[in-house]
Design a protein around this motif. Structure first.
Motif, short mmCIF file in Angstrom:
data_model
loop_
_atom_site.label_atom_id
_atom_site.label_comp_id
_atom_site.label_asym_id
_atom_site.label_seq_id
_atom_site.Cartn_x
_atom_site.Cartn_y
_atom_site.Cartn_z
N PHE A 96 0.85 -1.16 0.02
CA PHE A 96 -0.09 -0.07 -0.08
C PHE A 96 0.93 1.21 -0.06
O PHE A 96 1.98 1.18 0.59
N SER A 97 0.41 2.30 -0.41
CA SER A 97 0.96 3.62 -0.55
C SER A 97 0.29 4.23 0.39
O SER A 97 -0.92 4.83 0.53
N LEU A 98 0.67 4.87 1.58
CA LEU A 98 0.35 5.56 2.80
C LEU A 98 0.61 6.93 3.15
O LEU A 98 1.84 7.12 3.04
N GLY A 99 -0.40 7.65 3.45
CA GLY A 99 0.00 9.17 3.48
C GLY A 99 0.47 10.16 2.36
O GLY A 99 0.90 9.27 1.52
N LYS A 100 0.09 11.23 2.53
CA LYS A 100 0.32 12.07 1.40
C LYS A 100 1.70 12.32 0.95
O LYS A 100 2.32 12.06 -0.09
N ALA A 101 2.68 12.52 2.01
CA ALA A 101 4.14 12.70 1.74
C ALA A 101 4.74 11.48 1.22
O ALA A 101 5.70 11.66 0.31
N LEU A 102 4.50 10.42 1.77
CA LEU A 102 5.19 9.24 1.37
C LEU A 102 4.42 8.65 0.21
O LEU A 102 5.49 8.26 -0.80
N SER A 103 3.47 9.08 -0.33
CA SER A 103 2.84 8.65 -1.71
C SER A 103 3.55 9.41 -2.77
O SER A 103 3.64 8.97 -3.80
N VAL A 104 3.60 10.89 -2.34
CA VAL A 104 4.02 11.78 -3.36
C VAL A 104 5.69 11.31 -3.80
O VAL A 104 6.19 11.26 -4.91
N GLU A 105 6.25 10.86 -2.41
CA GLU A 105 7.67 10.67 -2.75
C GLU A 105 7.97 9.40 -3.41
O GLU A 105 8.59 9.16 -4.47
N GLY A 126 5.63 8.28 -5.73
CA GLY A 126 5.32 8.47 -7.07
C GLY A 126 6.44 9.21 -7.92
O GLY A 126 6.79 8.81 -9.08
N LYS A 127 7.07 10.10 -7.36
CA LYS A 127 8.28 10.77 -8.01
C LYS A 127 9.53 10.04 -8.09
O LYS A 127 10.15 9.97 -9.19
N LYS A 128 9.49 8.89 -7.40
CA LYS A 128 10.60 7.90 -7.59
C LYS A 128 10.38 6.81 -8.72
O LYS A 128 11.17 6.01 -9.22
N LYS A 129 9.17 7.14 -9.32
CA LYS A 129 8.40 6.12 -10.18
C LYS A 129 8.71 4.67 -9.73
O LYS A 129 8.81 3.68 -10.41
N MET A 130 8.12 4.45 -8.36
CA MET A 130 8.19 3.23 -7.97
C MET A 130 6.65 2.85 -7.73
O MET A 130 5.88 3.54 -7.33
N LYS A 131 6.40 1.55 -8.50
CA LYS A 131 5.23 0.93 -8.34
C LYS A 131 5.23 -0.53 -8.13
O LYS A 131 5.42 -1.34 -9.14
N TYR A 132 4.95 -1.00 -6.95
CA TYR A 132 4.83 -2.37 -6.55
C TYR A 132 3.70 -2.81 -6.80
O TYR A 132 3.21 -4.24 -7.01
N PRO A 149 -0.63 -1.67 -7.71
CA PRO A 149 -1.59 -0.38 -8.59
C PRO A 149 -2.25 0.30 -7.41
O PRO A 149 -3.46 0.13 -7.16
N TYR A 150 -1.60 1.21 -6.95
CA TYR A 150 -2.02 1.92 -5.66
C TYR A 150 -3.08 2.62 -5.81
O TYR A 150 -3.91 3.06 -4.91
N SER A 176 -4.46 8.68 -0.81
CA SER A 176 -3.25 8.27 -0.90
C SER A 176 -2.76 7.88 -2.36
O SER A 176 -1.98 8.21 -2.93
N GLY A 177 -3.63 6.90 -3.08
CA GLY A 177 -3.33 6.20 -4.14
C GLY A 177 -3.45 7.32 -5.22
O GLY A 177 -2.91 7.34 -6.10
N GLN A 178 -4.38 8.34 -5.10
CA GLN A 178 -4.38 9.59 -5.93
C GLN A 178 -3.10 10.40 -5.98
O GLN A 178 -2.73 10.97 -6.91
N TYR A 179 -2.72 10.63 -4.68
CA TYR A 179 -1.24 11.37 -4.60
C TYR A 179 -0.41 10.74 -5.36
O TYR A 179 0.59 11.35 -6.24
N TRP A 180 -0.25 9.37 -4.95
CA TRP A 180 0.69 8.57 -5.76
C TRP A 180 0.73 8.62 -7.34
O TRP A 180 1.76 8.83 -7.93
N GLN A 181 -0.55 8.42 -7.64
CA GLN A 181 -0.82 8.40 -9.42
C GLN A 181 -0.23 9.85 -9.85
O GLN A 181 0.33 9.75 -10.88
N GLU A 182 -0.68 10.68 -9.25
CA GLU A 182 -0.54 12.23 -9.84
C GLU A 182 1.05 12.46 -9.94
O GLU A 182 1.39 12.72 -10.97
#
Length: 449
Positions: A245-254, A256-262, A264-265, A438-444
């Motif tokens: 899971f991708s948890l929280g705004k700060a960690l999800s954005v981080e 996503g920016k690193k292009k990490m996808k374990y 489909p968050y 959080s998933g939306q933050y990651w995807q964006e």
């Protein structure tokens, strides 16, 4: 001029009668990543301790004490240790000095008045007797779990393994196991008996023979969670980030920016209900054996095997091996789902980030929220609907949380800290809403970051 590097720091003279005084900056530098010796210093009641070697022998686990390296650990120390006077005897040999007279009792960035008021509140709840357990209450909690456990077996034994008794027996077994779980949680927090030793012994028995788990692993993981809740890389409950899971705004954005996808968050809110408890059941069983074997906890492993033999001897003769496997693993899945929804309703919707080294109250309130009180909610959640009070006073017996709650609310109101309390179903829904957000933050961040 304050020290600028590790080489310029004053070294404590362990054999000297002259008191050594340190600044917060010195303590931070000694324990920070820039330190060349991997030292670990922390502060308790203005005294400075070097736990660089002791952390390996720390009864609560090495990591929990590491999480406070370079920080004020006074309130964490008070929260976790029921008998402070006894523990201080062991601490005396680790003391290397104290804070300089011109230094605040907590780090400069912390709210000193809030820290002072909470310490007064902690003294108040002790004087009110709220840290003392009711043996009658915990006897009732044990007996009702034990009777549910027995009723599950009697249902299958008397009515057979057709669908109705199978489902009824499985429901009783699941409820009994979750209530045993809440009881072992109380014992792990040394809140059932006044004597710490009796809590430890009873915890060993309940989590081992009645639940099939190792107490040392629970202590190792859960103490870290309480010390730094929702702090990434310090709270083991966040180990599912980022692999599941991708948890929280700060960690999800981080992430996503690193292009990490374990995973489909962006769909994690949809697969949480099934995937989380399934993974939890499998992971727990594997980690139990890995932990006990790697750390050579042979007695704990023996108790786990006794649990497995016990349930097999109880059920296999009356329902057959295949039916028992279905009975047992479905019950484990339901128990895990129950536990995850109850435990995460107070944490996933809250702030999740790296450790910001906040004061004890701010750390706990940023990571926890409460659920409305009712007889059902108290029973269904094992009183973890009072998650705020539980995190502020982890050794407090759960039947006293409601008495401490008004005092905590007043403290929060005085200092402008949000004290969140919500209905049970809203708390459950907030898990999914938070996961979706959080998933939306990651995807964006993944697509455009």
């Amino acid at each position: 001029m304050p020290p600028q590097s590790d080489t310029n720091l004053r070294k404590p003279e362990h054999g000297s009668d002259v008191p050594q005084f340190f600044t917060w900056e010195e303590i931070g530098l000694r324990s920070g990543k820039g330190s060349s010796k991997q030292e670990r210093w922390l502060v308790i009641h203005r005294k400075v301790y070097d736990v660089s070697q002791f952390h390996l022998r720390h009864p609560g686990g090495p990591r929990v004490i590491n999480h406070y390296a370079g920080q004020d650990a006074t309130d964490a120390f008070t929260a976790f240790h029921k008998n402070e006077d006894l523990v201080r005897k062991y601490l005396s040999s680790l003391q290397i000095g104290q804070l300089a007279p011109d230094q605040r009792s907590c780090e400069p960035h912390k709210n000193e008045m809030l820290v002072k008021d909470f310490r007064e509140l902690h003294s108040t709840v002790k004087k009110m007797g709220l840290m003392k357990p009711s043996y009658g209450f915990f006897l009732f909690m044990f007996m009702h779990a034990f009777l549910l456990d027995v009723a599950a077996w009697v249902t299958i034994w008397y009515f057979g393994k057709s669908w109705v008794p199978f489902l009824v027996g499985m429901a009783l077994f699941t409820v009994g196991q979750i209530q045993y779980g809440f009881l072992q949680h109380d014992l792990g927090h040394v809140s059932v008996f006044q004597n710490t030793k009796w809590n430890r012994i009873s915890h060993f028995i309940v989590i081992g023979i009645l639940k099939g788990g190792p107490p040392s692993q629970w202590n190792h993981m859960h103490n870290q969670h309480h010390a730094k809740p929702n702090c990434f890389r310090k709270d083991p409950d966040l180990n599912m980030h980022p692999f599941l899971f991708s948890l929280g705004k700060a960690l999800s954005v981080e992430l996503g920016k690193k292009k990490m996808k374990y995973m489909p968050y962006q769909y994690q809110h949809s697969y949480f209900a099934f995937f989380a408890p399934t993974t939890f059941v499998i992971a727990v069983q594997l980690l139990i054996f890995r932990f006990t074997i790697q750390r050579k906890k042979w007695l704990e492993l023996a108790f786990i095997l006794i649990y497995m033999i016990r349930v097999c001897l109880m059920y296999v003769p009356i329902m057959g091996f295949k039916s028992f496997m279905a009975f047992y693993w479905i019950a484990r899945f339901l128990e895990s789902a129950w536990f995850l929804w109850v435990s995460q309703m107070s944490h996933i919707p809250m702030n999740i980030d790296y450790d910001q080294n906040l004061d004890w109250v701010s750390t706990q309130l940023a990571a926890t929220c409460n659920v409305d009180q009712s007889l059902f909610n108290d029973w269904y959640t094992g009183h973890l609907n009072f998650q705020i009070e539980h995190h502020l006073f982890p050794t407090m017996p759960r039947h006293n949380y409601w008495k401490a709650a008004p005092l905590v609310k007043s403290l929060c109101a005085k200092h402008g800290i949000q004290y969140q309390c919500k209905p049970l179903l809203t708390a459950f829904a907030d898990i999914l809403r938070s996961l979706k957000k959080s998933g939306q933050y990651w995807q964006e961040a993944y697509l455009h970051g």
